[in-house]
Motif scaffolding. Structure first.
Motif, PDB file in Angstrom:
ATOM      1  N   CYS A  98      15.957  -2.936 -21.455  1.00 35.32           N
ATOM      2  CA  CYS A  98      16.615  -4.235 -21.593  1.00 35.32           C
ATOM      3  C   CYS A  98      18.050  -4.133 -22.080  1.00 35.32           C
ATOM      4  N   ASP A 111      15.596  -4.203 -30.837  1.00 39.89           N
ATOM      5  CA  ASP A 111      14.893  -4.872 -31.929  1.00 39.89           C
ATOM      6  C   ASP A 111      14.587  -6.325 -31.573  1.00 39.89           C
ATOM      7  N   GLU A 112      15.526  -6.986 -30.877  1.00 39.37           N
ATOM      8  CA  GLU A 112      15.294  -8.372 -30.466  1.00 39.37           C
ATOM      9  C   GLU A 112      14.136  -8.461 -29.476  1.00 39.37           C
ATOM     10  N   VAL A 113      14.096  -7.528 -28.529  1.00 41.03           N
ATOM     11  CA  VAL A 113      13.025  -7.519 -27.530  1.00 41.03           C
ATOM     12  C   VAL A 113      11.681  -7.255 -28.200  1.00 41.03           C
ATOM     13  N   THR A 115      13.508 -11.191 -20.839  1.00 37.66           N
ATOM     14  CA  THR A 115      12.285 -11.002 -21.617  1.00 37.66           C
ATOM     15  C   THR A 115      11.603 -12.330 -21.910  1.00 37.66           C
ATOM     16  N   CYS A 116      12.384 -13.370 -22.147  1.00 37.11           N
ATOM     17  CA  CYS A 116      11.783 -14.668 -22.444  1.00 37.11           C
ATOM     18  C   CYS A 116      10.972 -15.199 -21.272  1.00 37.11           C
ATOM     19  N   GLU A 158      20.126  -7.123 -23.903  1.00 39.10           N
ATOM     20  CA  GLU A 158      19.065  -7.502 -24.827  1.00 39.10           C
ATOM     21  C   GLU A 158      18.812  -6.302 -25.734  1.00 39.10           C
ATOM     22  N   MET A 159      18.974  -6.465 -27.010  1.00 35.57           N
ATOM     23  CA  MET A 159      18.872  -5.361 -27.934  1.00 35.57           C
ATOM     24  C   MET A 159      17.405  -5.005 -28.219  1.00 35.57           C
ATOM     25  N   THR A 170      10.847  -7.866 -31.293  1.00 38.33           N
ATOM     26  CA  THR A 170      10.487  -9.036 -32.106  1.00 38.33           C
ATOM     27  C   THR A 170       9.943 -10.165 -31.232  1.00 38.33           C
ATOM     28  N   LEU A 171      10.606 -10.422 -30.114  1.00 38.55           N
ATOM     29  CA  LEU A 171      10.204 -11.516 -29.233  1.00 38.55           C
ATOM     30  C   LEU A 171       8.833 -11.272 -28.610  1.00 38.55           C
ATOM     31  N   ARG A 190       7.029  -3.201 -36.283  1.00 38.69           N
ATOM     32  CA  ARG A 190       6.999  -4.542 -35.716  1.00 38.69           C
ATOM     33  C   ARG A 190       5.725  -4.798 -34.917  1.00 38.69           C
ATOM     34  N   PRO A 219      11.792  -1.319 -24.677  1.00 36.95           N
ATOM     35  CA  PRO A 219      13.062  -1.902 -25.148  1.00 36.95           C
ATOM     36  C   PRO A 219      14.297  -1.210 -24.613  1.00 36.95           C
TER      37      PRO A 219
END
Length: 281
Positions: free
Chosen positions: A164, A172-174, A140-141, A169-170, A176-177, A221, A161
């Motif tokens: 991922c 919520d993390e995806v 994702t980054c 890659e969780m 947020t990023l 989010r 999400p």
């Protein structure tokens, strides 16, 4: 904000091995009956060979139903993206979801940046957004880096999400990023189940609200209603042994998932309005 379905919600019903497949016209009709105001023609390569007349007829049919069309494909090679930009023009699409990789082409990060740099000005002139989908084959980054580097409102993220999780890659993390750059949201719930003999797990879809996707947290989010982010229903419905069963369950899931989103939209919009009213007082 628009809410609707993807051709992935009709995966088994549109399948080329289905003895009685539906058409895109049938899928549009069904989507309209379910309350959709957007339909994403996603990874449907047959449309690449349609004539301008055929595309115009599909657009007119969608318009009569009150449905806005979006497109989806795989790959970012300039020639391929230009073909889809032409299709987007015929269908009056303002959004093209794509993925960096295809089954036979995996550009480097530098190549991906070169490709997007070359074609983005053409998309900007036609006012069509390119959305890079989050999925397990590309960190994702890396997608975020491409979007940040080119820094255009016409290049963003298609948030999915669930994809991922396969790359650890969780969701919520995806979310947020990617949140500042999300233009499109693929909404599908998922669950893990033990395989036979309790050896390993299967990651597969489930009806919305019955799995592990925290819809409310992701919605909070990315704020789709305030940022005009379309919500697109997809399914991960495993093969059920025959087309009749698979298509029947797929139809039930589409109805359930659209109803889930429409009810969420109504309840959360009402809640937001109430909060604004109380704050004003």
């Amino acid at each position: 904000m628009k809410t609707g379905l993807s051709s992935y919600a009709y995966f088994w019903r549109l399948h080329d091995q289905n003895p009685s497949p539906v058409s895109l016209y049938d899928a549009l009709d069904d989507s309209a009956q379910l309350g959709a105001d957007v339909f994403q023609i996603c990874d449907y390569p047959q449309i690449e060979s349609w004539s301008d007349g055929q595309l115009a007829a599909l657009y007119q049919h969608a318009s009569r139903l009150g449905i806005t069309l979006e497109l989806g494909t795989k790959g970012i090679a300039p020639a391929h993206l230009r073909r889809y930009l032409h299709i987007a023009g015929e269908l009056d699409c303002r959004l093209l979801r794509t993925m960096v990789n295809t089954p036979d082409h995996r550009p480097s990060q530098a190549q991906a940046l070169d490709y997007l740099t070359e074609v983005l000005p053409e998309f900007i002139r036609q006012q069509v957004a390119i959305c890079l989908e989050t999925y397990e084959q590309v960190p994702t980054c890396h997608n975020v880096e491409l979007v940040k580097t080119l820094d255009s409102p016409w290049l963003g993220i298609c948030l999915d999400p669930a994809n991922c999780v396969a790359a650890l890659e969780m969701p919520d993390e995806v979310a947020t990023l990617t949140a500042p750059w999300v233009l499109n949201w693929h909404v599908k719930d998922f669950t893990f189940s033990r395989r036979d003999g309790w050896v390993g797990f299967t990651l597969s879809g489930c009806p919305q609200g019955e799995g592990l996707l925290d819809y409310d947290a992701i919605r909070e989010r990315i704020q789709p209603e305030k940022r005009n982010i379309s919500q697109i229903v997809e399914h991960w419905l495993p093969w059920q042994g025959d087309f009749a069963t698979s298509c029947e369950i797929e139809s039930r899931w589409a109805q359930h998932n659209m109803q889930y989103l429409l009810q969420k939209n109504a309840s959360l919009t009402t809640s937001d309005t109430s909060k604004e009213s109380n704050h004003a007082c």
